[in-house]
Enzyme design. Structure first.
Site, PDB file in Angstrom:
ATOM      1  N   GLU A   1       2.285  -7.637  17.152  1.00 31.02           N
ATOM      2  CA  GLU A   1       1.313  -7.260  17.908  1.00 31.02           C
ATOM      3  C   GLU A   1       0.392  -9.066  18.622  1.00 31.02           C
ATOM      4  O   GLU A   1      -0.823  -8.765  18.447  1.00 31.02           O
ATOM      5  CB  GLU A   1       0.405  -6.648  18.741  1.00 31.02           C
ATOM      6  CG  GLU A   1       1.430  -4.340  18.230  1.00 31.02           C
ATOM      7  CD  GLU A   1       0.150  -3.894  17.759  1.00 31.02           C
ATOM      8  OE1 GLU A   1       0.219  -2.739  19.483  1.00 31.02           O
ATOM      9  OE2 GLU A   1      -1.122  -3.934  18.038  1.00 31.02           O
TER      10      GLU A   1
ATOM     11  N   GLU B   1       5.524   1.196  20.859  1.00 30.91           N
ATOM     12  CA  GLU B   1       4.418   1.853  20.262  1.00 30.91           C
ATOM     13  C   GLU B   1       4.037   3.424  21.644  1.00 30.91           C
ATOM     14  O   GLU B   1       3.838   2.781  22.323  1.00 30.91           O
ATOM     15  CB  GLU B   1       3.783   1.732  19.479  1.00 30.91           C
ATOM     16  CG  GLU B   1       3.926   0.798  18.219  1.00 30.91           C
ATOM     17  CD  GLU B   1       2.969   0.083  17.557  1.00 30.91           C
ATOM     18  OE1 GLU B   1       2.135   0.448  17.765  1.00 30.91           O
ATOM     19  OE2 GLU B   1       2.931  -0.401  16.776  1.00 30.91           O
TER      20      GLU B   1
END
Length: 606
Positions: free
Chosen positions: A182, A257
């Site tokens: 991320e 995710e």
């Protein structure tokens, strides 16, 4: 005898054939819209679970549960601060044996998505970074700063030695490897991402590499040429559009995710999400041919002071609780929930005709054991190591201490206001060995009015590291302890002694008998006998704030503010016969531990 030799030879051949089959090389590649496993379309139905959050003895059982829900893949981070807790000292043993975790998955017929980025977030202490990085002068994590890249390279090469041979193109079961994590939510430096890619390749990760980012940050965080996976988005049309826009108009499409629920932090309500809210979304994603990784399939427990914390401007500091139950399909103890059954029913719909899922293994039994009387105790002030002296307070990092507690001691006179600048994160203030009050960073508390006895008195400040920040810009400001000055009546207090109390080895504590009315943070010990071992939960709701160990295993933190009021005790860590229990309480020591057969994760107290 000849028959015995024949059967022995036959058994040896079968074992050898089985091992060879497990190690047979496969191929895994990207097509324009799908993944290709051995040249055929393959849809990953993956679930995240983390090896350190599960007792090693239970890894295989959790994986059997994953297969029973319909998963074909397991996702996991690799945690730098576990594997290099001190600079240059590596540990891949016991519960840190990530290679064995991956191999067990292969034995159970599961593929693995590996996420060994030095930064993991994961509601984990310092986002996975080892505390000692903050001691390196000028080092800046998640940057091109030379010292950081040097330490990063050393670490990732050690990881590569152990895990690169387990990639699918080397006969293993690791399908893909994620670089960074991320990053688009933190920065947008493509040169930095390219350095990550280069390091991974040099460490032996020569299979498929990918990046993952939340939808809003994907453009900043992907690296051209690598597959951009998306987090937190499950609208099939939007997922495909976003990936194509950043990947030359192509797929495959992977939600790295997918969140079926959320995590908790101290003092706020327990997060739950009904299964029916997400079962339909899972159905639509799988129907669209999109691969998925549930975060989390099974959360487990964050033990050994390894919880992280969130903080950003304008919000409170939010340390996460020990339970990482996550309201996931598999609960903290590894048992299936209604969400597990709902998701299993969805996945079954998308399997090939005639393919049936394995039966769901039985839930683990749990018990309430008789109350345990604590029969030995000692004040923390009676178990102090040799101090370090300094004119001004030193941080945990200055003291070369990672986690736990530091006791700061000096002498004061008079009455007035005590102010601690830069308290990180929780303090018990003691006057001549007696608790005078507490200060809590969550509540922006930094001062306390003290009325002192006449003459010079001993001022002790016991400071707890409640978890380093694991997300955002404050990763770069993560030192612990007293990080500023201590003022009393507007004058700076100097002449400090600091006692390191990491509580890494509870067996070194010397206990005395009970019966003393302790007015300071206290360690207590008791024993109990079991004729059988099953899971249980220590109910700490009548206690204050502290940590519990069972047979030397740190079960995690408890705190009366909730929402977590119980600590999960795995059957794997209990023994038939004698068991030893140790409790450290900072603010409200009791003398009896009660257990229950179900967790209490949803009670917030003031």
């Amino acid at each position: 005898m000849h028959k015995f030799k024949y059967y022995l030879l036959l058994l040896s051949l079968l074992i050898a054939r089985n091992i060879k089959a497990q190690q047979a090389k496969h191929t895994f590649a990207l097509a324009d819209s799908v993944f290709l496993l051995d040249g055929k379309p393959f849809q990953m139905i993956s679930g995240e679970m983390h090896y350190p959050r599960i007792p090693r003895e239970a890894w295989r059982a959790r994986m059997k549960m994953a297969k029973a829900m319909g998963l074909n893949t397991i996702g996991t981070y690799v945690f730098w601060n576990l594997h290099e807790p001190q600079k240059g000292k590596f540990d891949f043993s016991g519960n840190n044996d990530i290679a064995e975790f991956v191999k067990i998955a292969q034995q159970e017929g599961l593929w693995v998505i590996l996420r060994p980025s030095p930064y993991v977030c994961a509601e984990w202490e310092f986002g996975g970074y080892p505390y000692w990085l903050q001691k390196e002068k000028g080092l800046v994590v998640r940057s091109k700063e030379a010292q950081y890249l040097k330490e990063y390279e050393t670490y990732i090469k050690q990881v590569g030695k152990i895990l690169a041979p387990l990639q699918i193109n080397h006969g293993g079961n690791v399908l893909m490897v994620q670089i960074e994590n991320e990053y688009g939510s933190f920065g947008s430096d493509k040169d930095y991402l390219a350095i990550n890619q280069k390091m991974f390749k040099e460490a032996g990760f020569d299979g498929l590499l990918y990046t993952c980012d939340p939808a809003a940050d994907l453009t900043k965080g992907y690296l051209p040429g690598l597959l951009p996976a998306v987090n937190g988005l499950d609208d099939p049309k939007k997922v495909k559009q976003l990936v194509r826009e950043n990947h030359n108009g192509k797929g495959p499409f992977y939600i790295a995710e997918w969140y079926p629920a959320w995590f908790d932090w101290w003092g706020t309500p327990h997060h739950t999400v009904p299964a029916e809210k997400y079962a339909g979304r899972l159905d639509s994603v799988l129907a669209a041919g999109i691969s998925i990784n549930m975060y989390m399939f099974h959360g487990g427990t964050t033990r050994d002071f390894m919880n992280g914390a969130n903080y950003k401007d304008g919000t409170p500091y939010e340390p996460q609780i020990s339970s990482y139950d996550y309201d996931a399909p598999l609960d903290e103890a590894g048992n299936p929930t209604p969400k597990f059954i709902a998701f299993r029913n969805v996945i079954q719909k998308h399997l090939a005709p005639g393919v049936a899922l394995p039966a769901v293994p039985a839930a683990k039994p749990a018990m309430a054991i008789p109350a345990v009387k604590l029969t030995a105790a000692v004040s923390i002030l009676q178990n102090l190591p040799k101090p370090v002296s300094s004119t001004t307070p030193l941080t945990f990092e200055d003291l070369q201490q990672d986690y736990g507690y530091v006791l700061y001691r000096t002498q004061v006179k008079g009455n007035g206001k005590l102010t601690i600048k830069g308290l990180r994160d929780y303090a018990v203030v003691l006057v001549n060995g007696k608790t005078a009050g507490t200060l809590d960073r969550r509540l922006n508390q930094d001062s306390l009015n003290l009325t002192l006895p006449k003459g010079s008195v001993t001022l002790d400040i016991l400071v707890e590291n409640l978890g380093r920040i694991n997300f955002g810009k404050y990763l770069l400001q993560n030192k612990k302890g007293i990080t500023g000055s201590v003022m009393f009546n507007n004058s700076e207090l100097k002449g400090w002694q600091m006692y390191s109390l990491p509580m890494a080895n509870i067996n070194q504590v010397k206990f005395g008998s009970t019966g003393v009315n302790y007015t300071s943070p206290t360690l207590q010990k008791g024993t109990f006998n079991l004729s059988k071992v099953e899971d249980t939960y220590f109910n700490m709701s009548d206690w204050g704030k502290g940590v519990v160990w069972i047979n030397g295993h740190n079960l995690g933190r408890y705190w009366r503010v909730g929402p977590q009021q119980t600590l999960y005790v795995p059957a794997e860590w209990l023994k038939k016969g004698r068991n030893e229990l140790v409790v450290f309480d900072m603010i409200k020591p009791g003398n009896t531990i009660v257990s229950v057969d179900k967790p209490i994760l949803d009670q917030v107290k003031q």
